[in-house]
Design a protein around this motif. Structure first.
Motif, PDB file in Angstrom:
ATOM      1  N   PHE A 108      11.361   1.804   0.605  1.00 32.23           N
ATOM      2  CA  PHE A 108      11.415   2.906  -0.375  1.00 32.23           C
ATOM      3  C   PHE A 108      12.142   4.137   0.147  1.00 32.23           C
ATOM      4  N   SER A 109      12.491   4.181   1.433  1.00 34.13           N
ATOM      5  CA  SER A 109      13.370   5.229   1.964  1.00 34.13           C
ATOM      6  C   SER A 109      14.230   4.605   3.061  1.00 34.13           C
ATOM      7  N   ALA A 110      15.289   5.308   3.465  1.00 35.43           N
ATOM      8  CA  ALA A 110      16.276   4.755   4.395  1.00 35.43           C
ATOM      9  C   ALA A 110      15.723   4.438   5.781  1.00 35.43           C
ATOM     10  N   ASP A 111      14.603   5.034   6.168  1.00 34.46           N
ATOM     11  CA  ASP A 111      14.046   4.789   7.498  1.00 34.46           C
ATOM     12  C   ASP A 111      12.849   3.847   7.490  1.00 34.46           C
ATOM     13  N   ILE A 112      12.623   3.180   6.375  1.00 35.26           N
ATOM     14  CA  ILE A 112      11.472   2.288   6.213  1.00 35.26           C
ATOM     15  C   ILE A 112      11.947   0.857   5.958  1.00 35.26           C
ATOM     16  N   VAL A 113      11.295  -0.103   6.600  1.00 34.57           N
ATOM     17  CA  VAL A 113      11.566  -1.523   6.371  1.00 34.57           C
ATOM     18  C   VAL A 113      10.694  -1.980   5.196  1.00 34.57           C
ATOM     19  N   LYS A 114      11.303  -2.708   4.309  1.00 33.40           N
ATOM     20  CA  LYS A 114      10.635  -3.199   3.096  1.00 33.40           C
ATOM     21  C   LYS A 114       9.620  -4.292   3.436  1.00 33.40           C
ATOM     22  N   THR A 115       8.517  -4.329   2.685  1.00 36.13           N
ATOM     23  CA  THR A 115       7.554  -5.428   2.778  1.00 36.13           C
ATOM     24  C   THR A 115       7.516  -6.127   1.419  1.00 36.13           C
ATOM     25  N   SER A 116       6.711  -7.175   1.335  1.00 34.24           N
ATOM     26  CA  SER A 116       6.586  -7.924   0.090  1.00 34.24           C
ATOM     27  C   SER A 116       5.689  -7.226  -0.936  1.00 34.24           C
ATOM     28  N   VAL A 117       5.059  -6.130  -0.549  1.00 29.44           N
ATOM     29  CA  VAL A 117       4.201  -5.362  -1.469  1.00 29.44           C
ATOM     30  C   VAL A 117       4.927  -4.075  -1.845  1.00 29.44           C
ATOM     31  N   SER A 118       5.087  -3.861  -3.131  1.00 27.97           N
ATOM     32  CA  SER A 118       5.768  -2.658  -3.620  1.00 27.97           C
ATOM     33  C   SER A 118       5.018  -1.411  -3.157  1.00 27.97           C
ATOM     34  N   GLY A 119       5.754  -0.464  -2.569  1.00 28.92           N
ATOM     35  CA  GLY A 119       5.158   0.780  -2.111  1.00 28.92           C
ATOM     36  C   GLY A 119       4.626   0.750  -0.693  1.00 28.92           C
ATOM     37  N   LEU A 120       4.617  -0.422  -0.054  1.00 25.88           N
ATOM     38  CA  LEU A 120       4.170  -0.543   1.339  1.00 25.88           C
ATOM     39  C   LEU A 120       5.396  -0.813   2.203  1.00 25.88           C
ATOM     40  N   GLY A 121       5.548  -0.053   3.270  1.00 26.90           N
ATOM     41  CA  GLY A 121       6.683  -0.233   4.166  1.00 26.90           C
ATOM     42  C   GLY A 121       6.255  -0.182   5.613  1.00 26.90           C
ATOM     43  N   ILE A 122       7.216  -0.408   6.475  1.00 29.48           N
ATOM     44  CA  ILE A 122       6.975  -0.371   7.916  1.00 29.48           C
ATOM     45  C   ILE A 122       7.980   0.579   8.541  1.00 29.48           C
ATOM     46  N   LYS A 123       7.455   1.516   9.312  1.00 28.18           N
ATOM     47  CA  LYS A 123       8.293   2.440  10.071  1.00 28.18           C
ATOM     48  C   LYS A 123       8.327   1.909  11.504  1.00 28.18           C
ATOM     49  N   VAL A 124       9.531   1.692  12.024  1.00 28.50           N
ATOM     50  CA  VAL A 124       9.683   1.203  13.386  1.00 28.50           C
ATOM     51  C   VAL A 124      10.006   2.398  14.273  1.00 28.50           C
ATOM     52  N   LEU A 125       9.203   2.579  15.308  1.00 23.04           N
ATOM     53  CA  LEU A 125       9.357   3.718  16.225  1.00 23.04           C
ATOM     54  C   LEU A 125       9.738   3.227  17.613  1.00 23.04           C
ATOM     55  N   ARG A 126      10.731   3.860  18.215  1.00 19.50           N
ATOM     56  CA  ARG A 126      11.088   3.566  19.605  1.00 19.50           C
ATOM     57  C   ARG A 126      10.125   4.338  20.501  1.00 19.50           C
ATOM     58  N   LEU A 127       9.373   3.645  21.321  1.00 19.21           N
ATOM     59  CA  LEU A 127       8.368   4.303  22.153  1.00 19.21           C
ATOM     60  C   LEU A 127       8.983   5.218  23.207  1.00 19.21           C
ATOM     61  N   LYS A 128      10.145   4.866  23.733  1.00 17.31           N
ATOM     62  CA  LYS A 128      10.783   5.684  24.779  1.00 17.31           C
ATOM     63  C   LYS A 128      11.099   7.083  24.269  1.00 17.31           C
ATOM     64  N   THR A 129      11.557   7.176  23.016  1.00 15.47           N
ATOM     65  CA  THR A 129      11.991   8.467  22.471  1.00 15.47           C
ATOM     66  C   THR A 129      11.066   9.007  21.390  1.00 15.47           C
ATOM     67  N   GLY A 130      10.235   8.148  20.810  1.00 16.91           N
ATOM     68  CA  GLY A 130       9.378   8.556  19.697  1.00 16.91           C
ATOM     69  C   GLY A 130      10.126   8.647  18.376  1.00 16.91           C
TER      70      GLY A 130
END
Length: 169
Positions: free
Chosen positions: A100-122
């Motif tokens: 639903f936004s450019a920094d979110i990975v889509k899931t199979s449920v509408s409105g639910l996404g995944i934000k991937v964070l790099r631990l080294k930099t946050g």
């Protein structure tokens, strides 16, 4: 031509023949055979692997929709990157459907996404982008569930797929 000149010419020619005979290789050293040796090969960099080339599965199990917005659902994804035995500069690339936004990975449920964070930099690692790194760095990431504001999530299972690849930089 005078006799002295004729004698000098004969001596010169005789001397030249003797010198050439002395410099000529002996008959017994005649070449008996010859082989051409071709040496070839390929110079290659070792293949890079993430987690020894194994599959990575991340399970959030049961998710309480009321706790998504407080960052409660975050899972570590260890990325052990190896390219041979020495530290090297690499380029990590993440590919996945944008949510639903450019920094979110889509899931199979509408409105639910995944934000991937790099631990080294946050920093958020946006889908379909690359980052420079080294094999010796901490390349681990975290997957955090996020909900689209104003959307009521439907109950049920969800899935999402991302691909993380590595190449020499």
């Amino acid at each position: 031509m005078s006799n002295n000149l004729k004698l000098c010419v004969r001596l010169g020619i005789s001397s030249l023949i003797i010198i050439l005979w002395l410099l000529a290789p002996p008959a017994w050293s005649a070449e008996l055979g010859r082989a051409t040796v071709t040496i070839s090969g390929s110079v290659m960099k070792p293949t890079c692997k993430i987690n020894s080339g194994g599959k990575v599965d991340v399970s959030f199990d049961n998710v309480d929709t009321s706790r998504i917005s407080d960052g409660h659902y975050k899972k570590l994804i260890g990325l052990d990157v190896k390219c041979g035995t020495q530290d090297t500069s690499i380029l990590l690339t993440i590919k996945g459907a944008t949510g639903f936004s450019a920094d979110i990975v889509k899931t199979s449920v509408s409105g639910l996404g995944i934000k991937v964070l790099r631990l080294k930099t946050g920093e958020v690692w946006k889908p379909n982008s690359s980052v420079k790194s080294h094999t010796s760095y901490n390349n681990d990431v975290a997957a955090e569930l996020v909900a689209q504001p104003g959307i009521e999530l439907q109950a049920g299972g969800f899935t999402s797929t991302i691909t993380i690849s590595v190449a020499y930089n």
